[in-house]
Motif scaffolding. Sequence first.
Motif, PDB file in Angstrom:
ATOM      1  N   PRO A 182       0.801  -1.232   0.000  1.00 18.75           N
ATOM      2  CA  PRO A 182       0.000   0.000   0.000  1.00 18.75           C
ATOM      3  C   PRO A 182       0.829   1.275   0.000  1.00 18.75           C
ATOM      4  O   PRO A 182       0.400   2.297  -0.536  1.00 18.75           O
ATOM      5  N   GLU A 183       2.016   1.231   0.582  1.00 19.62           N
ATOM      6  CA  GLU A 183       2.877   2.409   0.651  1.00 19.62           C
ATOM      7  C   GLU A 183       4.019   2.356  -0.361  1.00 19.62           C
ATOM      8  O   GLU A 183       4.883   3.231  -0.360  1.00 19.62           O
ATOM      9  N   THR A 184       4.039   1.342  -1.201  1.00 19.28           N
ATOM     10  CA  THR A 184       5.142   1.182  -2.162  1.00 19.28           C
ATOM     11  C   THR A 184       4.612   1.011  -3.575  1.00 19.28           C
ATOM     12  O   THR A 184       5.167   0.266  -4.372  1.00 19.28           O
ATOM     13  N   GLN A 185       3.535   1.687  -3.868  1.00 19.11           N
ATOM     14  CA  GLN A 185       2.886   1.570  -5.171  1.00 19.11           C
ATOM     15  C   GLN A 185       3.770   2.119  -6.299  1.00 19.11           C
ATOM     16  O   GLN A 185       4.456   3.133  -6.128  1.00 19.11           O
ATOM     17  N   PRO A 186       3.751   1.468  -7.461  1.00 16.37           N
ATOM     18  CA  PRO A 186       4.502   1.992  -8.598  1.00 16.37           C
ATOM     19  C   PRO A 186       3.830   3.243  -9.152  1.00 16.37           C
ATOM     20  O   PRO A 186       2.600   3.358  -9.153  1.00 16.37           O
ATOM     21  N   GLY A 187       4.641   4.189  -9.619  1.00 16.14           N
ATOM     22  CA  GLY A 187       4.110   5.392 -10.223  1.00 16.14           C
ATOM     23  C   GLY A 187       3.767   5.179 -11.685  1.00 16.14           C
ATOM     24  O   GLY A 187       4.004   4.113 -12.257  1.00 16.14           O
ATOM     25  N   HIS A 188       3.214   6.224 -12.306  1.00 14.57           N
ATOM     26  CA  HIS A 188       2.801   6.128 -13.708  1.00 14.57           C
ATOM     27  C   HIS A 188       3.978   5.789 -14.613  1.00 14.57           C
ATOM     28  O   HIS A 188       3.856   4.938 -15.508  1.00 14.57           O
ATOM     29  N   ILE A 238      13.140 -14.148   1.435  1.00 20.04           N
ATOM     30  CA  ILE A 238      12.831 -12.766   1.779  1.00 20.04           C
ATOM     31  C   ILE A 238      11.505 -12.456   1.112  1.00 20.04           C
ATOM     32  O   ILE A 238      11.403 -12.521  -0.121  1.00 20.04           O
ATOM     33  N   ALA A 239      10.477 -12.131   1.892  1.00 23.11           N
ATOM     34  CA  ALA A 239       9.142 -12.007   1.298  1.00 23.11           C
ATOM     35  C   ALA A 239       8.368 -10.840   1.882  1.00 23.11           C
ATOM     36  O   ALA A 239       8.321 -10.644   3.099  1.00 23.11           O
ATOM     37  N   GLY A 240       7.743 -10.077   0.978  1.00 25.95           N
ATOM     38  CA  GLY A 240       6.810  -9.043   1.390  1.00 25.95           C
ATOM     39  C   GLY A 240       5.512  -9.673   1.840  1.00 25.95           C
ATOM     40  O   GLY A 240       4.943 -10.517   1.143  1.00 25.95           O
ATOM     41  N   THR A 241       5.017  -9.280   3.007  1.00 21.45           N
ATOM     42  CA  THR A 241       3.811  -9.907   3.561  1.00 21.45           C
ATOM     43  C   THR A 241       2.526  -9.327   2.978  1.00 21.45           C
ATOM     44  O   THR A 241       1.455  -9.902   3.167  1.00 21.45           O
ATOM     45  N   ALA A 242       2.617  -8.186   2.275  1.00 19.10           N
ATOM     46  CA  ALA A 242       1.427  -7.581   1.677  1.00 19.10           C
ATOM     47  C   ALA A 242       1.137  -8.140   0.284  1.00 19.10           C
ATOM     48  O   ALA A 242       0.204  -7.674  -0.384  1.00 19.10           O
ATOM     49  N   ASP A 243       1.903  -9.099  -0.145  1.00 23.60           N
ATOM     50  CA  ASP A 243       1.713  -9.738  -1.449  1.00 23.60           C
ATOM     51  C   ASP A 243       0.508 -10.670  -1.374  1.00 23.60           C
ATOM     52  O   ASP A 243       0.511 -11.628  -0.603  1.00 23.60           O
ATOM     53  N   PRO A 244      -0.544 -10.437  -2.201  1.00 19.18           N
ATOM     54  CA  PRO A 244      -1.729 -11.290  -2.124  1.00 19.18           C
ATOM     55  C   PRO A 244      -1.590 -12.637  -2.824  1.00 19.18           C
ATOM     56  O   PRO A 244      -2.427 -13.521  -2.633  1.00 19.18           O
ATOM     57  N   VAL A 245      -0.536 -12.837  -3.629  1.00 19.56           N
ATOM     58  CA  VAL A 245      -0.420 -14.083  -4.388  1.00 19.56           C
ATOM     59  C   VAL A 245       0.588 -15.066  -3.792  1.00 19.56           C
ATOM     60  O   VAL A 245       0.367 -16.276  -3.809  1.00 19.56           O
ATOM     61  N   VAL A 269       5.246  -4.668   2.504  1.00 14.18           N
ATOM     62  CA  VAL A 269       5.872  -4.780   1.183  1.00 14.18           C
ATOM     63  C   VAL A 269       5.129  -5.845   0.394  1.00 14.18           C
ATOM     64  O   VAL A 269       4.697  -6.863   0.948  1.00 14.18           O
ATOM     65  N   GLY A 270       4.975  -5.610  -0.902  1.00 12.01           N
ATOM     66  CA  GLY A 270       4.205  -6.518  -1.735  1.00 12.01           C
ATOM     67  C   GLY A 270       5.036  -7.545  -2.464  1.00 12.01           C
ATOM     68  O   GLY A 270       6.050  -8.039  -1.953  1.00 12.01           O
ATOM     69  N   HIS A 271       4.629  -7.836  -3.692  1.00 10.98           N
ATOM     70  CA  HIS A 271       5.185  -8.943  -4.466  1.00 10.98           C
ATOM     71  C   HIS A 271       6.576  -8.661  -5.031  1.00 10.98           C
ATOM     72  O   HIS A 271       7.304  -9.583  -5.383  1.00 10.98           O
ATOM     73  N   TYR A 272       6.966  -7.395  -5.137  1.00  9.97           N
ATOM     74  CA  TYR A 272       8.253  -7.020  -5.720  1.00  9.97           C
ATOM     75  C   TYR A 272       9.145  -6.343  -4.671  1.00  9.97           C
ATOM     76  O   TYR A 272       9.457  -5.155  -4.796  1.00  9.97           O
TER      77      TYR A 272
END
Length: 300
Positions: A182-188, A238-245, A269-272
Amino acid sequence: MPATESPSLAHWQTTGKWFNYDGHAVFSQMGGEGEAVLLLHGFPTSSWDWHRIWPFIAPHYRVFALDMMGFGFSDKPLEYPYSISDQADLHQGWIEQMGLGRVHILAHDYGCSVAQELLARSQEDALDFSIASVCFLNGAVFPEVFKPLFIQKVLAGPLGALASRVLSRRVFDYNMSRIFGPETQPGHEELSDFWQLLLYNNGRGVIHKLMGYLDERRCHRHRWVGSLLRARQPIRLIAGTADPVSGRGVIERFRELAPSPDIVAMPGVGHYPHFERPGMVWHHYRDFLKDTRSPQTSGG
């Protein structure tokens, strides 16, 4: 370039090198010096995924990455037997051709399955190089806890060819953003780079063909999970816990099955993780590698 300044996509492309693999052009990046670290990217992206962490690793290690067949700047032939095994063949041949005797592997997502296949071959004495260590980043190393997105299910299904042709930038952006923290979203601009790499060389025309890796993971679970659990090399997740997959479920399964689980969970942190928090990932990866350095370089 400052140590932590990332290159642009244009710079990444122009400074890369292509080589021939069974008549097809494969894009690669190499840099740094010291012990070899092989970076294996995920789906549906490319070696560009590593550009943010590259400046952290390259001053200390010799780094290698390529765009696998069907990804990024590499060729994307319509009639091609895309598979994890073939991508492992690609990496194995590349490493052996360069004469590397020992490599560390840092793998993400799709690349985790490639790393597991290479581990299995190592245990069968089928490689001309040794694997010094393996670090996994958010990948379905245990397929039973993987939760594919709806778009992945569609692409892997009977309507996959149609879905790939009509895949829009809006749908792509939505699904990519969903798997980031949620806090590490990619920009345009960052999403534009990912999209450009997907479109390059008719990537939409083959993306559904790459989805066979979902079935491969299930079919080869015993081999690939077994290679992970039997590994004598140091292994870290090493894994981001906000990754839904492939976030918390993979962490929990790794902790449950691995004999001596070495896990670094990254909340929020998400999937990347290597794209979202490259400095943090480098910190955890550097500490992991400290205990795996060869005697010849341990004093450097």
